[in-house]
Every structure is written in structure tokens, then in C-alpha cells.
Design a protein around this motif. Structure first.
Motif, PDB file in Angstrom:
ATOM      1  N   TYR A 135       0.831  -1.200   0.000  1.00  0.00           N
ATOM      2  CA  TYR A 135       0.000   0.000   0.000  1.00  0.00           C
ATOM      3  C   TYR A 135       0.873   1.261   0.000  1.00  0.00           C
ATOM      4  CZ  TYR A 135      -4.759  -1.782   0.550  1.00  0.00           C
ATOM      5  OH  TYR A 135      -5.985  -2.355   0.331  1.00  0.00           O
ATOM      6  N   GLY A 138       2.459   1.883  -3.426  1.00  0.00           N
ATOM      7  CA  GLY A 138       1.486   2.390  -4.385  1.00  0.00           C
ATOM      8  C   GLY A 138       1.095   3.834  -4.115  1.00  0.00           C
ATOM      9  N   ALA A 142       1.566   7.477  -6.323  1.00  0.00           N
ATOM     10  CA  ALA A 142       0.255   7.938  -6.792  1.00  0.00           C
ATOM     11  C   ALA A 142       0.310   9.343  -7.358  1.00  0.00           C
ATOM     12  CB  ALA A 142      -0.757   7.868  -5.653  1.00  0.00           C
ATOM     13  N   ILE A 146      -1.617   6.675 -12.173  1.00  0.00           N
ATOM     14  CA  ILE A 146      -2.177   5.400 -11.728  1.00  0.00           C
ATOM     15  C   ILE A 146      -1.342   4.245 -12.264  1.00  0.00           C
ATOM     16  CG2 ILE A 146      -4.207   3.909 -11.794  1.00  0.00           C
ATOM     17  CD1 ILE A 146      -4.564   6.372 -10.070  1.00  0.00           C
ATOM     18  N   GLU A 147      -0.829   4.403 -13.506  1.00  0.00           N
ATOM     19  CA  GLU A 147      -0.007   3.338 -14.088  1.00  0.00           C
ATOM     20  C   GLU A 147       1.286   3.156 -13.311  1.00  0.00           C
ATOM     21  OE1 GLU A 147      -1.411   5.769 -15.739  1.00  0.00           O
ATOM     22  OE2 GLU A 147      -2.905   4.700 -16.948  1.00  0.00           O
ATOM     23  N   ALA A 149       1.740   3.842 -10.144  1.00  0.00           N
ATOM     24  CA  ALA A 149       1.385   3.230  -8.864  1.00  0.00           C
ATOM     25  C   ALA A 149       1.131   1.730  -9.024  1.00  0.00           C
ATOM     26  CB  ALA A 149       0.148   3.916  -8.284  1.00  0.00           C
ATOM     27  N   GLU A 150       0.465   1.366 -10.132  1.00  0.00           N
ATOM     28  CA  GLU A 150       0.188  -0.059 -10.364  1.00  0.00           C
ATOM     29  C   GLU A 150       1.468  -0.846 -10.604  1.00  0.00           C
ATOM     30  OE1 GLU A 150      -2.692  -2.810 -13.240  1.00  0.00           O
ATOM     31  OE2 GLU A 150      -2.534  -0.639 -13.531  1.00  0.00           O
ATOM     32  N   SER A 251      -4.067  -5.206  -3.566  1.00  0.00           N
ATOM     33  CA  SER A 251      -3.539  -4.405  -4.669  1.00  0.00           C
ATOM     34  C   SER A 251      -4.663  -3.896  -5.562  1.00  0.00           C
ATOM     35  CB  SER A 251      -2.558  -5.242  -5.492  1.00  0.00           C
ATOM     36  OG  SER A 251      -1.487  -5.687  -4.687  1.00  0.00           O
ATOM     37  N   ILE A 255      -5.705   0.144  -6.087  1.00  0.00           N
ATOM     38  CA  ILE A 255      -5.819   0.808  -7.388  1.00  0.00           C
ATOM     39  C   ILE A 255      -7.204   1.422  -7.546  1.00  0.00           C
ATOM     40  CG2 ILE A 255      -5.730   0.485  -9.870  1.00  0.00           C
ATOM     41  CD1 ILE A 255      -3.018   0.349  -8.429  1.00  0.00           C
ATOM     42  N   ASP A 256      -8.235   0.710  -7.111  1.00  0.00           N
ATOM     43  CA  ASP A 256      -9.592   1.264  -7.171  1.00  0.00           C
ATOM     44  C   ASP A 256      -9.711   2.516  -6.302  1.00  0.00           C
ATOM     45  OD1 ASP A 256     -10.286  -0.769  -8.877  1.00  0.00           O
ATOM     46  OD2 ASP A 256     -11.150  -2.044  -7.296  1.00  0.00           O
ATOM     47  N   LEU A 258      -7.278   4.587  -5.495  1.00  0.00           N
ATOM     48  CA  LEU A 258      -6.530   5.688  -6.118  1.00  0.00           C
ATOM     49  C   LEU A 258      -7.277   6.274  -7.310  1.00  0.00           C
ATOM     50  CD1 LEU A 258      -2.866   4.278  -5.985  1.00  0.00           C
ATOM     51  CD2 LEU A 258      -3.883   6.034  -4.553  1.00  0.00           C
ATOM     52  N   VAL A 259      -7.917   5.413  -8.080  1.00  0.00           N
ATOM     53  CA  VAL A 259      -8.722   5.915  -9.204  1.00  0.00           C
ATOM     54  C   VAL A 259      -9.854   6.791  -8.699  1.00  0.00           C
ATOM     55  CG1 VAL A 259     -10.265   5.213 -11.071  1.00  0.00           C
ATOM     56  CG2 VAL A 259      -8.102   3.999 -10.722  1.00  0.00           C
TER      57      VAL A 259
END
Length: 265
Positions: A135, A138, A142, A146-147, A149-150, A251, A255-256, A258-259
Motif C-alpha cells: 500500500y 502504491g 500515486a 495510476i499506471e 502506482a500499479e 492491490s 488501485i480502485d 486511487l482511481v
């Protein structure tokens, strides 16, 4: 009271006298028997004594271990000690690495919505375990995209998986090595037994049976060590799979989050 002690003393003397008389009679009767009969009686008495006083499981195990020979039995025991040490270390590490991912995700999401990325990273700093570390990596990327971070989450997830699987291969090595050493000890013991038969030029059943029994003890102990370590190994693998699944779910959840945070901003 003195009378009681006197009676007990007299009874003891009478009992001792009767035992002495019986022992003398038995000794005189035994001298008239042949050598074969006396040997048979002695063996029967030894067997009766062994049956009357059975060994405890730890004493019996120790006796069998000594009978197997210190060479290969010592190596098998070393495999057990090292394997158990590594297994216990992994179990402690994995239990400390286990995190309530749902609670952590809720805490990070609340901190992210209320205080931004720095507050969410602070929550991850104060939480132990690989999920919190993923976490943090990521969230640290951020600000870029987003890419990014992923990619950071995926890369650091591989690093954490390597930490979880550390020393597990050594446990599997000891699982395979212990029975192989036992089989080798058995083969060598069989060779020694046949060498004794060849040297004696006589097929003595007791000589063959004793050699084979001692040789098979190494195989038995090797299999016992492998079974014990296999149980620990399976538990460790199941624990690692559980933590890895939690990491993957966490993970996706990160990502969800952060989006949603980017869209909100």
C-alpha cells in the motif's frame, strides 16, 4: 509401638530366612541341571524382566537411535533439527506478516479521503506486514500516475513474495534428504551384515536378522523426519498462499481507491 516394631522385625527375619532357604534350595537344584537348561532359564528370566519393566517411549526411542548407529542417525537428526528451526522461523514470520486487509483498506481509504496521500501513507507506516508495505509503495507513486502506482505495487509485491518464501526451499531439501540418508544407511548396513556372514562362513539367522534390523532403523527414522517436516511444510505453503491472495486482493482495492481519489480531485 515398641511391640509393633518388634513384631515387624521378627516377621522380616522370618521372611528373610525363608527367602534364604528357598534360594539355597534353588541353587542346589540348579547345579544338578545341564548347561543348556541353565542357559535357557537365564534367557527366560531376562525376557521376563524385560516384559516386567517395559521401557518408556523416550527410552525406547533413544535405544533404537543408538542401535541405528551414530553416523547416519546423527545426520538424520541434524536434518530434523535444522528443518524444524527453519520451519518455526517461517511460521513466526508468516504469523507476524498476517494483516487484517479489510480493516487496513478501510483505514487507508478513510485517511485518503480525509487527509490525502500523506495521511494514508502514515497509516501504512504504522502497520506491519507486506500488505501495508505494498500500500505504501502504491501511495508513494500515486502523485505520478495510476499506471506508475500499479507498476510499483506489482514490483514490490514480487519482492514481498520472495521474502515470504525465504528458506522454504531448504525445508523441502531436508524433507527429501532425510529419507535418502535413511535408505543409504540401510544399504550400507545390509552390506555390513553380508560382510559379517561372509567372514563367518555361516548363514546364522540371528546375525542376519540383527544386521537387517539395525540397517532398517535408519530408514524408519528418515521417514519419520520427512513426515514431520512435510506437515510443517504444507502448513507454511498454505499460509504463504493465503497471504499472497490477500496481497493480490489488496492491490486491486488500492488501485480502485486511487482511481476514485484521482477522479474526486
Amino acid at each position: 509401638m515398641k511391640k509393633l516394631f518388634s513384631i515387624m522385625a521378627i516377621a522380616a527375619l522370618v521372611f528373610a530366612g525363608s527367602l534364604t532357604a528357598n534360594a539355597a534350595a534353588l541353587a542346589s537344584a540348579t547345579t544338578t541341571n545341564s548347561i543348556v537348561e541353565s542357559t535357557t532359564v537365564t534367557l527366560a528370566q531376562d525376557d521376563a524382566d524385560e516384559e516386567a519393566e517395559p521401557l518408556g517411549w523416550h527410552q525406547g526411542l533413544k535405544q533404537r537411535f543408538i542401535q541405528g548407529g551414530p553416523g547416519f542417525m546423527g545426520i538424520v537428526l541434524l536434518c530434523l533439527i535444522l528443518g524444524l528451526a527453519m520451519a518455526i522461523e517461517r511460521i513466526i514470520f508468516l504469523n507476524l506478516s498476517t494483516t487484517n486487509t479489510q480493516k487496513l483498506a478501510e483505514s487507508v481509504e478513510d485517511a485518503l479521503n480525509s487527509g490525502g496521500l500523506e495521511a494514508a501513507k502514515e497509516v501504512c507506516r504504522n502497520t506491519k506486514g507486506p500488505v501495508a508495505s505494498i500500500y505504501y509503495q502504491g501511495l508513494d507513486r500515486a502523485d505520478e500516475s495510476i499506471e506508475a502506482a500499479e507498476k510499483a505495487v506489482v514490483a514490490y509485491g514480487g519482492v514481498q513474495m520472495g521474502q515470504l518464501e525465504k528458506n522454504v526451499s531448504w525445508i523441502s531439501l531436508f524433507i527429501a534428504l532425510a529419507p535418502m540418508l535413511g535408505f543409504m544407511g540401510t544399504v550400507i548396513g545390509m552390506i555390513v551384515a553380508f560382510d559379517k556372514i561372509e567372514a563367518a562362513s555361516d548363514m546364522n539367522p540371528s546375525l542376519v536378522a540383527g544386521g537387517i534390523k539395525v540397517a532398517l532403523l535408519t530408514t524408519v527414522f528418515g521417514l519419520i523426519v520427512a513426515i514431520i517436516l512435510q506437515i510443517f511444510y504444507n502448513y507454511i505453503i498454505a499460509k504463504i498462499d493465503s497471504i499472497v491472495n490477500s496481497m493480490e486482493d489488496a492491490s486491486i482495492t488500492l488501485i480502485d481507491m486511487l482511481v476514485a481519489y484521482k477522479n474526486k480531485g
